[in-house]
Each structure stands twice: as structure tokens, then as C-alpha cells.
Design a protein around this motif. Structure first.
Motif, PDB file in Angstrom:
ATOM      1  N   ILE A  37     -29.765 -15.566 -23.582  1.00  0.00           N
ATOM      2  CA  ILE A  37     -28.670 -15.807 -24.542  1.00  0.00           C
ATOM      3  C   ILE A  37     -29.194 -15.902 -25.973  1.00  0.00           C
ATOM      4  CG2 ILE A  37     -26.870 -17.490 -25.185  1.00  0.00           C
ATOM      5  CD1 ILE A  37     -26.079 -17.626 -22.370  1.00  0.00           C
ATOM      6  N   SER A  38     -28.411 -15.329 -26.894  1.00  0.00           N
ATOM      7  CA  SER A  38     -28.752 -15.367 -28.329  1.00  0.00           C
ATOM      8  C   SER A  38     -28.141 -16.603 -28.976  1.00  0.00           C
ATOM      9  CB  SER A  38     -28.148 -14.161 -29.048  1.00  0.00           C
ATOM     10  OG  SER A  38     -28.604 -12.979 -28.525  1.00  0.00           O
ATOM     11  N   ALA A  39     -28.405 -16.751 -30.254  1.00  0.00           N
ATOM     12  CA  ALA A  39     -27.792 -17.826 -31.032  1.00  0.00           C
ATOM     13  C   ALA A  39     -26.288 -17.533 -31.190  1.00  0.00           C
ATOM     14  CB  ALA A  39     -28.455 -17.909 -32.388  1.00  0.00           C
ATOM     15  N   MET A  40     -25.489 -18.599 -31.333  1.00  0.00           N
ATOM     16  CA  MET A  40     -24.034 -18.417 -31.376  1.00  0.00           C
ATOM     17  C   MET A  40     -23.563 -17.780 -32.681  1.00  0.00           C
ATOM     18  SD  MET A  40     -22.879 -21.956 -29.545  1.00  0.00           S
ATOM     19  CE  MET A  40     -22.685 -21.946 -27.755  1.00  0.00           C
ATOM     20  N   THR A  43     -25.201 -17.738 -36.413  1.00  0.00           N
ATOM     21  CA  THR A  43     -26.143 -18.845 -36.613  1.00  0.00           C
ATOM     22  C   THR A  43     -27.489 -18.383 -37.175  1.00  0.00           C
ATOM     23  OG1 THR A  43     -25.097 -20.093 -34.849  1.00  0.00           O
ATOM     24  CG2 THR A  43     -27.355 -20.712 -35.393  1.00  0.00           C
ATOM     25  N   THR A  44     -27.994 -17.253 -36.683  1.00  0.00           N
ATOM     26  CA  THR A  44     -29.315 -16.810 -37.164  1.00  0.00           C
ATOM     27  C   THR A  44     -29.281 -16.521 -38.670  1.00  0.00           C
ATOM     28  OG1 THR A  44     -29.770 -15.917 -34.978  1.00  0.00           O
ATOM     29  CG2 THR A  44     -31.200 -15.150 -36.751  1.00  0.00           C
ATOM     30  N   ASN A  45     -28.183 -15.915 -39.145  1.00  0.00           N
ATOM     31  CA  ASN A  45     -28.076 -15.660 -40.591  1.00  0.00           C
ATOM     32  C   ASN A  45     -28.085 -16.981 -41.362  1.00  0.00           C
ATOM     33  OD1 ASN A  45     -27.780 -13.027 -39.899  1.00  0.00           O
ATOM     34  ND2 ASN A  45     -25.625 -12.859 -40.462  1.00  0.00           N
ATOM     35  N   GLY A 120     -31.702 -21.618 -33.414  1.00  0.00           N
ATOM     36  CA  GLY A 120     -30.376 -21.078 -33.069  1.00  0.00           C
ATOM     37  C   GLY A 120     -30.234 -20.861 -31.573  1.00  0.00           C
ATOM     38  N   GLU A 121     -31.238 -20.249 -30.988  1.00  0.00           N
ATOM     39  CA  GLU A 121     -31.203 -19.952 -29.546  1.00  0.00           C
ATOM     40  C   GLU A 121     -31.376 -21.223 -28.709  1.00  0.00           C
ATOM     41  OE1 GLU A 121     -32.087 -17.660 -31.662  1.00  0.00           O
ATOM     42  OE2 GLU A 121     -31.145 -15.846 -30.866  1.00  0.00           O
ATOM     43  N   ILE A 122     -32.172 -22.170 -29.236  1.00  0.00           N
ATOM     44  CA  ILE A 122     -32.368 -23.424 -28.478  1.00  0.00           C
ATOM     45  C   ILE A 122     -31.020 -24.155 -28.370  1.00  0.00           C
ATOM     46  CG2 ILE A 122     -33.596 -25.671 -28.445  1.00  0.00           C
ATOM     47  CD1 ILE A 122     -35.736 -23.657 -28.514  1.00  0.00           C
ATOM     48  N   GLY A 186     -33.089 -15.639 -25.807  1.00  0.00           N
ATOM     49  CA  GLY A 186     -33.613 -14.381 -26.324  1.00  0.00           C
ATOM     50  C   GLY A 186     -34.383 -14.654 -27.603  1.00  0.00           C
ATOM     51  N   PHE A 187     -35.106 -13.639 -28.104  1.00  0.00           N
ATOM     52  CA  PHE A 187     -35.628 -13.645 -29.466  1.00  0.00           C
ATOM     53  C   PHE A 187     -36.859 -14.526 -29.676  1.00  0.00           C
ATOM     54  CE2 PHE A 187     -34.494 -15.314 -33.972  1.00  0.00           C
ATOM     55  CZ  PHE A 187     -34.989 -14.213 -34.639  1.00  0.00           C
ATOM     56  N   ILE A 188     -36.974 -15.650 -28.925  1.00  0.00           N
ATOM     57  CA  ILE A 188     -38.037 -16.629 -29.188  1.00  0.00           C
ATOM     58  C   ILE A 188     -39.230 -16.403 -28.275  1.00  0.00           C
ATOM     59  CG2 ILE A 188     -38.574 -19.080 -29.383  1.00  0.00           C
ATOM     60  CD1 ILE A 188     -35.729 -19.719 -29.231  1.00  0.00           C
ATOM     61  N   GLY A 200     -38.275 -10.405 -33.962  1.00  0.00           N
ATOM     62  CA  GLY A 200     -37.573  -9.546 -34.926  1.00  0.00           C
ATOM     63  C   GLY A 200     -36.083  -9.661 -34.717  1.00  0.00           C
ATOM     64  N   ARG A 201     -35.304  -9.440 -35.790  1.00  0.00           N
ATOM     65  CA  ARG A 201     -33.847  -9.568 -35.697  1.00  0.00           C
ATOM     66  C   ARG A 201     -33.306  -8.711 -34.559  1.00  0.00           C
ATOM     67  NH1 ARG A 201     -30.541 -12.145 -39.370  1.00  0.00           N
ATOM     68  NH2 ARG A 201     -29.209 -12.069 -37.545  1.00  0.00           N
ATOM     69  N   GLU A 202     -32.319  -9.219 -33.903  1.00  0.00           N
ATOM     70  CA  GLU A 202     -31.692  -8.573 -32.741  1.00  0.00           C
ATOM     71  C   GLU A 202     -32.654  -8.459 -31.564  1.00  0.00           C
ATOM     72  OE1 GLU A 202     -28.469  -7.921 -33.074  1.00  0.00           O
ATOM     73  OE2 GLU A 202     -28.481  -8.338 -35.215  1.00  0.00           O
ATOM     74  N   GLY A 203     -33.703  -9.300 -31.588  1.00  0.00           N
ATOM     75  CA  GLY A 203     -34.764  -9.164 -30.589  1.00  0.00           C
ATOM     76  C   GLY A 203     -34.421  -9.644 -29.181  1.00  0.00           C
ATOM     77  N   SER A 204     -33.222 -10.192 -28.978  1.00  0.00           N
ATOM     78  CA  SER A 204     -32.887 -10.673 -27.636  1.00  0.00           C
ATOM     79  C   SER A 204     -32.789  -9.554 -26.599  1.00  0.00           C
ATOM     80  CB  SER A 204     -31.561 -11.442 -27.649  1.00  0.00           C
ATOM     81  OG  SER A 204     -31.686 -12.574 -28.453  1.00  0.00           O
ATOM     82  N   ASP A 205     -32.373  -8.379 -27.044  1.00  0.00           N
ATOM     83  CA  ASP A 205     -32.363  -7.223 -26.125  1.00  0.00           C
ATOM     84  C   ASP A 205     -33.779  -7.006 -25.606  1.00  0.00           C
ATOM     85  OD1 ASP A 205     -29.792  -6.796 -26.970  1.00  0.00           O
ATOM     86  OD2 ASP A 205     -30.188  -4.920 -28.021  1.00  0.00           O
TER      87      ASP A 205
HETATM   88  N1  ASP Z   1     -30.260 -14.339 -32.834  1.00  0.00           N
HETATM   89  C1  ASP Z   1     -31.153 -13.272 -33.215  1.00  0.00           C
HETATM   90  C2  ASP Z   1     -30.495 -12.390 -34.265  1.00  0.00           C
HETATM   91  O1  ASP Z   1     -29.337 -12.627 -34.591  1.00  0.00           O
HETATM   92  C3  ASP Z   1     -31.618 -12.468 -32.069  1.00  0.00           C
HETATM   93  C4  ASP Z   1     -30.539 -11.707 -31.341  1.00  0.00           C
HETATM   94  O2  ASP Z   1     -29.368 -12.068 -31.425  1.00  0.00           O
HETATM   95  O3  ASP Z   1     -30.845 -10.720 -30.699  1.00  0.00           O
HETATM   96  O4  ASP Z   1     -31.113 -11.499 -34.752  1.00  0.00           O
END
Ligand code: ASP
Length: 419
Positions: A37-40, A43-45, A120-122, A186-188, A200-205
Motif C-alpha cells: 500500500i502507498s501513502a494516502m 500525502t507524499t507531496n 506517508g506509507e507507515i 510500497g516505496f520504502i 523513487g516517486r511512484e516506487g510502490s509498483d
Molecule cells: N507514495 C509514493 C509516491 O506518491 C510512492 C507511490 O505511491 O508509489 O510517489
């Protein structure tokens, strides 16, 4: 053992209603799975802004922290009829975030960024775990930092595959003997010194793909707010087609040219083990979505369109009228690389060399360096259009209203830098 990996992004958990929807998707099928799961929401921004403020002023951005807290507390209050203990758990996490912000001296901005933005992810996974408990859904909550191991290239850490595989074998595999659901972030990730890193941004994939690769998962699913892979960004094109299946290689090419649907590093770990990647809609979980897998052709056979805005075209003309040679090009690329410029397109003639890259603040510095040997010309705010598997009619209709500055075609790909 058949294990499935599924990733839910920020939009899928951006409200209490959204979290409930995710839980319903999880409940709808009984199988061994890891949920990433990513940040809600955004939140990351918000945390990026907080990290920047801390770096620039040495202080905590209290107003932004409070609004982030309010946002999560509102979700908790709506999710839990008796929200005391969930509110207190999240409050504790915010306290350690605040402590981190005020007390720690970081060597670099990137290191500071990772230690703040990873919260964010925690927070999101803690809320989801508590909600799973409240719903009576057995699961094991595992910290991604304990299983995804990286180097210390903060903000864009590189996976230490051996250490990650060992951690996953020691932690994840035994867990599946008694549990069927594992929840993680994800991401961490973390270094071997337990310093927080991010992928890296969007790294949860990418996290989902790493886990799927290491446990040799049956499949990997990315849940999105679109019905699957589309042949163009629906915000840019009024008519899009859903792609049912796509070869891995084609997905890598699309990501390379700038398609944003999947994090570019995601495909390779899955392809290596022939693990299919499903892209499905959390808004319509009954629909089939798309699959990226080992297949020969795109189905249906459509052209794909990728648009990259905010492009700069820099053209260099040697002042001594010498030809553009390998030596010149080598020197130009060294300068570009030392300014972290990623070239999106290039073209040369006998006496000129042109490169296209994302608009950047370092342009004046670059021009200053190149000016000694080259006459320089540049244009900013251009658009780079890439069309894969094009026909002339498709090119004509996509480029019709633009002025084309550079055009390149191979058998499969046509690119146009336009304004
Ligand atoms: N939360 C992180 C981001 O917004 C990682 C992700 O969502 O994939 O970049």
C-alpha cells in the motif's frame, strides 16, 4: 505455494470510503497474498513540502503537519466507530515524525527526504492494518524496511537483491505457513545500516515487482483508478482504447518513452520470472483489466501515444564551423551528464547537434559552458509526441495542428518535437 502480490496506490486509499473498498476487494477472494500500500492520497507531496521546508529553514512546517494529521484523523474517525486507539496509534507515528524533523542532523537533503517522506506509507498501512483487525481479517503486518534492502543512494535507492531475497526468505516465507495475508508498505526500503531509503516517486509498483520476483509469485496486480492500460492518457486524448494484453518488451518501451501508468523499473523483475502483471480498476473490480505478460502481440493491435510536455530543445553549432564528430558528441554528453540531464531525443547534421530534454533550471549554466565552443540556440515549453506502431493517418491526425521542429521515425516508433 501460490502467492499473489497486489499493490494499491494512493488514490485507492484516499478516503475512508476508498479504504473500505480496498478491504472489500481483499475480502472477496481467499488466497495467499501480499498487499502493498502507498501513502494516502496526496500525502507524499505534502511530506515532500515538509522535508523541503525543514531543509531550507531548519524548522518544522507546523501548519502542513497539522493539515496532514487532520486529513488522516478524519479518515480514522470515519472508519472506526470507536476511534480512540487508532487515533492514538497514528498520533504516536506523527510524534516520531515530528521528533525526526526537529532532532536529527542529516548529511544530505536526499537522506533527510527519505527519513521524512517514508512516513506517508507507515501511516497509511498502520491505518489499514488496524482496520483489517477491526473487521476481523487475520493478517501479518510487516515493515517493508525489514525486507527490501538497498544501497544508500537516497531518494532513488538501488535494490540489494541478495540481501532482499534473504530477508524475504527469512521473514515472508515462514509467515505464509500460518497466514494467508501479509500487509506491507510500497516505496520504502532501508540500507544495511537500517537507514530509511525510498525507491523513487511512484516506487510502490516497483516494491510489488521486487516482492513478486523474490517469492516467485503467481502474479502481480496493480489496482488503479482506470480500467486498465490505455493506449493514451485520457486527459490528453478524447478517444482511448483499452489494451487487453501487452508483451513485457512493449511495456518497457512505453515506460521508456514516458508513459506514466507503470513505474519503469517494475517490468524487468517480473519478466525475468515470467510473472504476469495485471492492471485492474479498484473502482470496478469485477472488470478484467489488462495484462502485461509473455505474448507476441499487443491485443487489440492499436497505436500508443505518449506526450511529454515542458521540453527544451538545445541546438549547438561549433563556432569554428568544424563538423560534429564523435569527440564533440562525447564532450557534449559529458557536460549533460554532469548536470543530470536525461536526453529524450537527439539529432545531428554536419554542423549542428540538437538535444531535447525536460525543461530545467540548469539551462543557463549549460549554455554558459557550451557558449565557449558553440553558438547555442534553444526553445522551451515544447511537446514531445511519441507514437508506437503508427500509421501515417494517425501521425497526421496527432500532429496536424502543430509546428514540427524535429521528426524521427523507426519502423515501430515515430517521434515529433512540436510547438
Ligand atoms: N507514495 C509514493 C509516491 O506518491 C510512492 C507511490 O505511491 O508509489 O510517489
Amino acid at each position: 505455494m501460490q502467492i499473489h502480490v497486489e499493490k494499491f496506490g494512493g488514490a485507492s486509499v484516499n478516503s475512508a470510503k476508498a479504504v473500505r473498498n480496498v478491504i472489500n476487494i481483499i475480502k472477496s477472494e481467499e488466497k495467499k497474498r501480499i498487499i502493498v500500500i502507498s501513502a494516502m492520497g496526496k500525502t507524499t507531496n505534502a511530506l515532500e513540502k515538509i522535508a523541503k521546508y525543514r531543509y531550507e529553514t531548519g524548522k518544522a512546517d507546523l501548519a502542513s503537519l497539522q493539515s496532514l494529521k487532520d486529513y488522516h484523523n478524519a479518515i480514522i474517525t470515519e472508519l472506526f466507530p470507536n476511534s480512540e486507539s487508532a487515533l492514538s496509534a497514528i498520533n504516536d507515528i506523527f510524534s516520531s515524525l515530528e521528533q525526526n524533523i526537529s532532532s536529527i542532523h542529516y548529511g544530505s537533503y536526499d537522506k533527510l527526504y527519505d527519513s521524512i517522506v517514508s512516513f506517508g506509507e507507515i501511516i497509511s498501512t498502520t491505518i489499514v492494518s488496524l482496520y483489517l483487525n477491526a473487521e476481523g481479517i487475520r493478517h501479518k503486518f510487516i515493515m517493508a524496511a525489514d525486507i527490501i534492502k538497498t544501497d544508500d543512494c537516497f531518494r532513488s535507492a538501488n535494490v540489494d537483491w541478495d540481501a532482499t531475497k534473504t530477508a524475504i526468505y527469512n521473514i515472508i516465507m515462514p509467515t505464509f505457513e500460518n497466514e494467508s495475508l501479509i500487509l506491507t508498505q510500497g516505496f520504502i526500503a532501508s540500507t544495511n545500516k537500517s537507514e530509511k531509503t525510498t525507491l523513487g516517486r511512484e516506487g510502490s509498483d516497483y516494491t510489488a515487482a521486487i516482492l513478486a520476483h523474490c517469492i516467485n509469485a503467481t502474479d502481480c496486480t496493480i489496482w488503479k483508478d482506470v480500467e486498465g492500460l490505455l493506449n493514451a492518457d485520457p486527459k490528453r486524448m478524447s478517444h482511448t482504447t483499452k489494451i487487453n494484453s501487452l508483451p513485457y518488451e512493449e511495456a518497457v518501451e512505453l515506460a521508456y518513452y514516458g508513459a506514466t501508468i507503470i513505474h519503469p523499473k517494475t517490468i524487468k523483475p517480473l519478466e525475468n520470472r515470467n510473472i504476469p502483471l495485471f492492471v485492474r480498476s479498484f473502482l470496478n473490480p469485477a472488470a478484467k483489466g489488462s495484462v502485461i505478460c509473455r505474448t507476441d502481440a499487443i491485443e487489440p493491435p492499436v497505436a500508443s501515444y505518449i506526450f511529454k510536455d515542458n521540453q527544451t530543445l538545445l541546438s549547438l553549432y561549433p563556432k569554428d564551423f568544424s563538423f560534429i564528430t564523435e569527440a564533440n558528441i562525447g564532450n557534449i554528453f559529458e557536460i549533460l551528464a554532469s548536470h543530470n540531464i536525461k536526453v529524450n531525443l537527439m539529432q545531428n547534421s554536419a554542423v549542428s547537434f540538437s538535444v531535447c530534454f525536460d525543461n530545467t533550471d540548469v539551462l543557463p549554466a549549460l549554455i554558459e559552458i557550451f557558449r565557449h565552443k558553440y553558438r547555442t540556440l534553444y526553445n522551451e515549453h515544447l511537446r514531445l509526441m511519441t507514437i508506437r506502431h503508427y500509421t501515417q493517418a494517425e501521425i497526421d491526425s496527432a500532429t496536424g495542428s502543430y509546428q514540427i521542429l524535429i521528426e524521427q521515425r523507426s519502423r515501430t516508433t515515430a517521434q515529433f518535437l512540436v510547438r
